[in-house]
Design an enzyme around this catalytic site. Structure first.
Site, PDB file in Angstrom:
ATOM      1  N   HIS A  61      10.814  57.903  22.160  1.00  0.00           N
ATOM      2  CA  HIS A  61      12.083  57.613  21.164  1.00  0.00           C
ATOM      3  C   HIS A  61      12.587  56.366  21.605  1.00  0.00           C
ATOM      4  O   HIS A  61      12.062  55.788  22.472  1.00  0.00           O
ATOM      5  CB  HIS A  61      12.928  58.980  21.275  1.00  0.00           C
ATOM      6  CG  HIS A  61      13.328  59.198  22.632  1.00  0.00           C
ATOM      7  ND1 HIS A  61      12.894  59.445  23.647  1.00  0.00           N
ATOM      8  CD2 HIS A  61      14.840  59.339  22.967  1.00  0.00           C
ATOM      9  CE1 HIS A  61      13.698  59.556  24.705  1.00  0.00           C
ATOM     10  NE2 HIS A  61      14.971  59.447  24.322  1.00  0.00           N
ATOM     11  N   HIS A  63      15.478  55.442  23.020  1.00  0.00           N
ATOM     12  CA  HIS A  63      16.453  55.376  23.897  1.00  0.00           C
ATOM     13  C   HIS A  63      15.902  54.317  24.904  1.00  0.00           C
ATOM     14  O   HIS A  63      14.913  54.398  25.146  1.00  0.00           O
ATOM     15  CB  HIS A  63      16.726  56.712  24.469  1.00  0.00           C
ATOM     16  CG  HIS A  63      17.814  57.456  23.711  1.00  0.00           C
ATOM     17  ND1 HIS A  63      18.030  58.887  23.763  1.00  0.00           N
ATOM     18  CD2 HIS A  63      18.945  57.112  22.854  1.00  0.00           C
ATOM     19  CE1 HIS A  63      19.023  59.528  22.993  1.00  0.00           C
ATOM     20  NE2 HIS A  63      19.412  58.185  22.504  1.00  0.00           N
ATOM     21  N   ASP A  65      15.875  54.028  28.107  1.00  0.00           N
ATOM     22  CA  ASP A  65      15.002  54.260  29.229  1.00  0.00           C
ATOM     23  C   ASP A  65      13.640  54.637  28.982  1.00  0.00           C
ATOM     24  O   ASP A  65      12.777  54.773  29.781  1.00  0.00           O
ATOM     25  CB  ASP A  65      15.748  55.387  30.034  1.00  0.00           C
ATOM     26  CG  ASP A  65      16.156  56.520  29.220  1.00  0.00           C
ATOM     27  OD1 ASP A  65      16.155  56.523  27.943  1.00  0.00           O
ATOM     28  OD2 ASP A  65      16.106  57.613  29.650  1.00  0.00           O
ATOM     29  N   HIS A  66      13.163  54.572  27.651  1.00  0.00           N
ATOM     30  CA  HIS A  66      11.970  54.798  27.220  1.00  0.00           C
ATOM     31  C   HIS A  66      11.268  53.361  26.749  1.00  0.00           C
ATOM     32  O   HIS A  66       9.989  53.741  26.383  1.00  0.00           O
ATOM     33  CB  HIS A  66      11.737  55.873  26.280  1.00  0.00           C
ATOM     34  CG  HIS A  66      12.271  57.294  26.915  1.00  0.00           C
ATOM     35  ND1 HIS A  66      11.536  58.415  27.427  1.00  0.00           N
ATOM     36  CD2 HIS A  66      13.487  57.783  27.122  1.00  0.00           C
ATOM     37  CE1 HIS A  66      12.127  59.186  27.810  1.00  0.00           C
ATOM     38  NE2 HIS A  66      13.381  58.852  27.849  1.00  0.00           N
ATOM     39  N   HIS A 143      16.075  66.115  19.879  1.00  0.00           N
ATOM     40  CA  HIS A 143      17.002  65.257  20.812  1.00  0.00           C
ATOM     41  C   HIS A 143      18.105  64.630  19.722  1.00  0.00           C
ATOM     42  O   HIS A 143      17.944  64.907  18.700  1.00  0.00           O
ATOM     43  CB  HIS A 143      16.001  64.312  21.192  1.00  0.00           C
ATOM     44  CG  HIS A 143      16.572  63.673  22.483  1.00  0.00           C
ATOM     45  ND1 HIS A 143      17.258  64.116  23.333  1.00  0.00           N
ATOM     46  CD2 HIS A 143      16.465  62.143  22.783  1.00  0.00           C
ATOM     47  CE1 HIS A 143      17.631  62.972  24.318  1.00  0.00           C
ATOM     48  NE2 HIS A 143      17.381  61.979  24.095  1.00  0.00           N
ATOM     49  N   ASP A 213      12.455  63.709  26.273  1.00  0.00           N
ATOM     50  CA  ASP A 213      13.820  64.210  26.165  1.00  0.00           C
ATOM     51  C   ASP A 213      13.864  65.314  24.866  1.00  0.00           C
ATOM     52  O   ASP A 213      13.785  64.819  23.810  1.00  0.00           O
ATOM     53  CB  ASP A 213      14.804  62.944  25.905  1.00  0.00           C
ATOM     54  CG  ASP A 213      14.499  62.055  26.843  1.00  0.00           C
ATOM     55  OD1 ASP A 213      13.661  61.789  27.546  1.00  0.00           O
ATOM     56  OD2 ASP A 213      15.658  61.020  26.984  1.00  0.00           O
ATOM     57  N   HIS A 271      11.782  63.111  34.671  1.00  0.00           N
ATOM     58  CA  HIS A 271      13.013  62.833  33.839  1.00  0.00           C
ATOM     59  C   HIS A 271      14.175  63.170  34.655  1.00  0.00           C
ATOM     60  O   HIS A 271      15.254  63.780  33.917  1.00  0.00           O
ATOM     61  CB  HIS A 271      12.921  63.045  32.194  1.00  0.00           C
ATOM     62  CG  HIS A 271      13.857  62.316  31.390  1.00  0.00           C
ATOM     63  ND1 HIS A 271      15.191  62.943  31.194  1.00  0.00           N
ATOM     64  CD2 HIS A 271      13.834  61.038  31.025  1.00  0.00           C
ATOM     65  CE1 HIS A 271      15.628  61.812  30.353  1.00  0.00           C
ATOM     66  NE2 HIS A 271      14.863  60.860  30.198  1.00  0.00           N
TER      67      HIS A 271
HETATM   68 ZN   LIG Z   1      16.797  60.159  25.248  1.00  0.00          ZN
END
Ligand SMILES: [Zn+2]
Length: 304
Positions: A61, A63, A65-66, A143, A213, A271
Site C-alpha cells: 500500500h 503509506h 513506511d512501505h 486497512h 497493515d 511491523h
Molecule cells: Zn499502513
C-alpha cells in the site's frame, strides 16, 4: 523459494534497530522485494544482495513506511547500469508516485520496467504473474487505504527419480522427464512399470503469504489456509486493541489467532510499533495462540 531476508521489521517510525517494512524472498538466485520502506537499499548493500538480481517488487500500500525507499532504490538500479527488466506491482497510485519523483528530479530510468497497478477488491486469491518456478497472487487487506497482500507460491515440483529403480527396469534416458511428471513406463514387452516404483513424492511446494497493515478480518483470509509461512503484522500488544482498531492494525495476539485458524506451518510477525524497544512480549502474546511463531528482526534470514 529458498529463504526470507528481513530488511525492515518496523512500522512508521524508523528506529536505530528497525527499518520500516521491506522483505526479500530469494528464489533460484533471483530476489523478490516486498515493500520498500526508507533505507531499503542500504540494507541490501549491507547484506551484499546483487541489485540486478531483484526482478519483482511487490508493494502492499502507499503509506510512506512501505514505499519511501522505492525512488532511491530504482534510481540506483539505473545508475548501476541495469539492463534487465523490472516488474513493480502495487495499488493504483504507485505509478504516479514513482514517475512524479523522477519527473521532478529530472532523472530517467535507463532500463526496461513495468508498473502493474491494482484497484479492485480481491476477496479471493487473484493470479497476477509467474516465473518458471513461482506464482504470484494478490488479495485485499482491510486497512485505512487500499492495501494488498501477496502470496508467493512455488509451482509443484517434479517427482524424484529413484536411480536404482531406473537401472533395474532399464528405463531409457528419454523417458525420465515424463516419469518425473508422474507417468508410468511401458516396457517393449508390454509390461507396465507403475510410477510409484520409479519415483518418490516431490518436496512439498513452499508458499509465503505476506499480510502487512490490516485490521484482521479472518473470514476474508481463509484462502490462505494451509500456507506454509504466514507473515502478519503485529503492530501492537493486545492491551492496545483500541488503538489497533482505530488505526486499522492488528495485535500480536490476533495474529496468533489467525495463524491458528489458517493452520499454517509458521507464523512470522513484524511491523512493530516504534514505542517498543523489545518485542519478546509480542512474541509471547502471539505464541499463546500459535506456538510456531517467529518475531522477525532486521537482517534476519529465515531458511525455508
Ligand atoms: Zn499502513
Amino acid at each position: 523459494v529458498e529463504k526470507l531476508i528481513v530488511l525492515g521489521s518496523g512500522s512508521a517510525l524508523p528506529t536505530t534497530t528497525r527499518n520500516p517494512s521491506a522483505q526479500l524472498i530469494k528464489s533460484n538466485s533471483y530476489y523478490y522485494l516486498i515493500d520498500c520502506g526508507e533505507g531499503t537499499q542500504l540494507r541490501l548493500r549491507d547484506l551484499k544482495i546483487p541489485f540486478n538480481r531483484i526482478t519483482h517488487i511487490f508493494i502492499s500500500h502507499l503509506h510512506g513506511d512501505h514505499i519511501y525507499g522505492l525512488p532511491g532504490l530504482i534510481s540506483t538500479f539505473s545508475l548501476l547500469g541495469r539492463t534487465n527488466d523490472l516488474k513493480i506491482f502495487g495499488p493504483k497510485g504507485i505509478k504516479e508516485f514513482i514517475q512524479t519523483a523522477f519527473k521532478l528530479s529530472e532523472s530517467y530510468l535507463a532500463f526496461p520496467y513495468q508498473i502493474i497497478e491494482f484497484e479492485d477488491q480481491y476477496n479471493d486469491l487473484h493470479l497476477i504473474g509467474e516465473t518458471k518456478h513461482d506464482t504470484f497472487q494478490i488479495f485485499s487487506l482491510n486497512h485505512r487505504i487500499k492495501c494488498y497482500g501477496y502470496l508467493i507460491k512455488e509451482k509443484a515440483k517434479p517427482r524424484k527419480l529413484i536411480k536404482e529403480a531406473l537401472e533395474e527396469y532399464n528405463i531409457p534416458l528419454a523417458y525420465r522427464n515424463v516419469i518425473k511428471q508422474g507417468a508410468d513406463f511401458q516396457a517393449s514387452n508390454g509390461e507396465i512399470i507403475p510410477n510409484k516404483l520409479l519415483t518418490l513424492p516431490p518436496k512439498s511446494a513452499i508458499s509465503y503469504a505476506y499480510c502487512s497493515d490490516n485490521r484482521i478480518k479472518e473470514e476474508q483470509l481463509l484462502f490462505l489456509k494451509g500456507s506454509k509461512y504466514l507473515y502478519h503484522e503485529a503492530t501492537f500488544e493486545h492491551e492496545l486493541l483500541d488503538i489497533a482498531k482505530k488505526t486499522m492494525h492488528s495485535t500480536a495476539y490476533e495474529a496468533g489467532i489467525l495463524a491458528n485458524k489458517l493452520n499454517v506451518n509458521t507464523l512470522l510477525i513484524g511491523h512493530y510499533s516504534g514505542r517498543y524497544t523489545k518485542v519478546d512480549f509480542l512474541l509471547n502474546e502471539a505464541k499463546q495462540n500459535f506456538k510456531n511463531t517467529i518475531a522477525v528482526k532486521d537482517k534476519q534470514v529465515i531458511e525455508f
